[in-house]
Design a protein around this motif. Structure first.
Motif, PDB file in Angstrom:
ATOM      1  N   GLY A 197      49.436  77.639  43.859  1.00  0.00           N
ATOM      2  CA  GLY A 197      49.632  78.380  45.095  1.00  0.00           C
ATOM      3  C   GLY A 197      48.808  77.878  46.261  1.00  0.00           C
ATOM      4  N   LYS A 198      47.825  77.014  46.015  1.00  0.00           N
ATOM      5  CA  LYS A 198      47.063  76.444  47.127  1.00  0.00           C
ATOM      6  C   LYS A 198      47.991  75.732  48.105  1.00  0.00           C
ATOM      7  N   ASP A 254      47.627  80.469  40.641  1.00  0.00           N
ATOM      8  CA  ASP A 254      46.917  80.339  41.918  1.00  0.00           C
ATOM      9  C   ASP A 254      46.556  78.893  42.235  1.00  0.00           C
ATOM     10  N   THR A 255      46.366  78.070  41.208  1.00  0.00           N
ATOM     11  CA  THR A 255      46.074  76.655  41.450  1.00  0.00           C
ATOM     12  C   THR A 255      47.237  76.002  42.170  1.00  0.00           C
ATOM     13  N   THR A 298      53.599  80.870  33.285  1.00  0.00           N
ATOM     14  CA  THR A 298      53.016  80.492  34.564  1.00  0.00           C
ATOM     15  C   THR A 298      53.796  79.286  35.090  1.00  0.00           C
ATOM     16  N   ILE A 317      54.407  80.625  45.327  1.00  0.00           N
ATOM     17  CA  ILE A 317      53.447  81.562  44.737  1.00  0.00           C
ATOM     18  C   ILE A 317      53.819  82.997  45.102  1.00  0.00           C
ATOM     19  N   GLU A 318      54.280  83.229  46.325  1.00  0.00           N
ATOM     20  CA  GLU A 318      54.707  84.567  46.705  1.00  0.00           C
ATOM     21  C   GLU A 318      55.944  84.994  45.917  1.00  0.00           C
ATOM     22  N   ARG A 352      50.214  89.076  35.610  1.00  0.00           N
ATOM     23  CA  ARG A 352      49.079  89.866  36.095  1.00  0.00           C
ATOM     24  C   ARG A 352      48.772  91.033  35.159  1.00  0.00           C
ATOM     25  N   THR A 398      46.720  78.303  35.706  1.00  0.00           N
ATOM     26  CA  THR A 398      46.911  79.549  36.456  1.00  0.00           C
ATOM     27  C   THR A 398      47.807  79.321  37.668  1.00  0.00           C
ATOM     28  N   ASN A 457      54.862  85.813  42.383  1.00  0.00           N
ATOM     29  CA  ASN A 457      54.192  87.109  42.329  1.00  0.00           C
ATOM     30  C   ASN A 457      55.194  88.258  42.390  1.00  0.00           C
TER      31      ASN A 457
END
Length: 480
Positions: free
Chosen positions: A210-211, A207-208, A258, A221-222, A234, A205, A225
């Motif tokens: 994106g940490k 978000d992983t 991804t 990550i931004e 999404r 994913t 998105n």
């Protein structure tokens, strides 16, 4: 103690035997050591037990002991209810079963993330932002909490051990991607495969990633998105087959890519790789972007022998699962053009001007406004522009990127440099006077270049006329 060492070798042998017999790292049953661990942790740490119970490790009878077992030679070994174990599970430990993955990871920039500990970024966190107020047994003279809880949590700490074998609290807990471990290994597999489920779906994913890959200086990550890729993900996350054991783009899913899809995961022509640099054709981290093999050579990585053209071909192979060749080739022409624009107009002259200004800047680095202006132009805004272009994020390429670069270059950087030069042109110190003259000359050369003539009101008359005609045509077309 010898019996514990013996049991360790028995367990490893069983793991390897199981791998050969069943084409996977599977034990016939849970080891007595792990069974004892589970009996206690089921009561004392039910969340850990639940996570492990949902993992492939559980189904393979790989338990607590198989990962945490230690020998007398391990620096972080300590006795725990009759067994010799280590708190920190390192890539070297994971390599007992996942040898290929660990080798690829160890050869990557991710594993070298903690090298930042001696860099300009960490000086900011330790000195400019921080102090020596965080004192621990391993750091009796103190450390900066800003570095410990900021930089180190993504890049990795250098884990220090206390006399009892437990890690020092300034350096642990830490799952930084390039953590320097007590056994000498670098990295943390749990940076992406969070314990104790070690879920492949979670690692897939965005978000992983994106940490760490977020914020003003590397907002991947931004950007993702904002991009069509992120929007598609999404909207179609239920079609992504994230839990599939086999996860091949174009076979198991096609709704969206991804971070893992593009940089790590399998295609119909490529295997999985844990070296995230093998599909990157520009390293956009420095002031001036470099080819990845150049960056690998500086770190002594084997990637120094893999040319950027090969890496680009690897990434294009991913792209071609969803896009045609004309689309992919045109994208890379656009991307390269943005890199060249940034280099020619801002990065190369900006860096040359900063180097010329250094002899005139009082005090250490970051004690002058010019230090911060130039740092943010390349480290924040310049990176945002380049990363935005690389990942099809138009707002980050322009408004958060090139616009911010240009605004601060012309409205802050150039005026500050002019003032610095003028202030020292008549200095009684001949060295400062000579440095000021050199800076002034370079400023004149830069601003009189075709890229910057507009700033002096010297735009070429033909270009000026052409642009004014375009404006009139636009106004005529859209006027009410």
């Amino acid at each position: 103690m010898r019996t514990r060492c013996g049991s360790w070798w028995v367990t490893v042998a069983a793991l390897l035997a199981g791998a050969g017999a069943q084409a996977g790292f599977t034990l016939k049953e849970l080891s007595p050591q792990s069974a004892a661990c589970v009996a206690c942790h089921k009561k004392e740490s039910p969340v850990i037990y639940e996570q492990w119970g949902s993992s492939k490790h559980f189904r393979a009878n790989v338990g607590c002991y198989e990962c945490h077992m230690a020998t007398e030679k391990d620096p972080d070994a300590y006795e725990h209810y009759g067994q010799l174990i280590a708190t920190i599970v390192t890539p070297r430990d994971c390599a007992r079963c996942h040898e290929k993955e660990v080798q690829e990871f160890s050869d990557s920039h991710h594993a070298k993330g903690a090298r930042i500990l001696g860099s300009l970024d960490n000086i900011l966190a330790e000195v400019v932002e921080g102090n020596n107020g965080f004192r621990t047994p391993a750091f009796p003279h103190g450390n900066s909490a800003a570095a410990v809880l900021g930089c180190w949590q993504c890049h990795g700490s250098e884990v220090k051990l206390l006399p009892n074998g437990r890690p020092d609290p300034a350096t642990w807990p830490n799952t930084g991607i390039g953590r320097i471990n007590p056994d000498g290994s670098e990295g943390s597999c749990t940076a992406c495969h969070s314990r104790h489920a070690f879920s492949a779906a979670q690692a897939r994913t965005p978000d992983t990633c994106g940490k760490c890959h977020m914020g003003p200086d590397h907002p991947q990550i931004e950007i993702y998105n904002e991009s069509k890729h992120g929007i598609a993900y999404r909207a179609n996350v239920d079609k992504m087959a994230l839990n599939n054991p086999k996860w091949v783009v174009g076979e198991d899913y096609s709704a969206a890519p991804t971070c893992a899809t593009c940089h790590m995961s399998a295609t119909r022509d490529q295997p999985i790789t844990h070296d995230v640099g093998m599909r990157i054709s520009w390293n956009n981290r420095p002031e001036i972007s470099v080819r990845p093999e150049v960056a690998d050579a500086k770190l002594g990585l084997p990637g120094k022998d893999v040319p950027w053209e090969k890496r680009r071909a690897n990434m294009m192979n991913v792209c071609l699962n969803c896009h045609n060749a004309n689309y992919v080739n045109a994208f890379y022409q656009q991307y390269d053009a943005l890199i060249e624009l940034y280099h020619q107009k801002f990065a190369r002259p900006g860096l040359a001007l900063y180097q010329a200004a250094k002899p005139l800047l009082p005090g250490p680095q970051f004690s002058h406004k010019i230090d911060f202006i130039w740092y943010e132009i390349w480290h924040h805004e310049g990176r945002r522009a380049r990363h935005g272009a690389s990942m099809m994020g138009p707002d980050y390429t322009h408004w958060h990127g090139t616009y911010e670069v240009a605004k601060h270059f012309y409205s802050e950087y150039i005026p500050e440099l002019r003032e610095l030069a003028e202030k020292n042109l008549h200095s009684p110190d001949p060295e400062r006077r000579a440095a000021a003259e050199k800076l002034q000359k370079l400023l004149d050369e830069v601003l009189n270049h075709d890229n910057h003539k507009w700033y002096l009101g010297k735009m070429d008359p033909e270009e000026k006329a052409r642009r004014e005609a375009q404006i009139r045509e636009f106004q005529k077309r859209y006027s009410k």
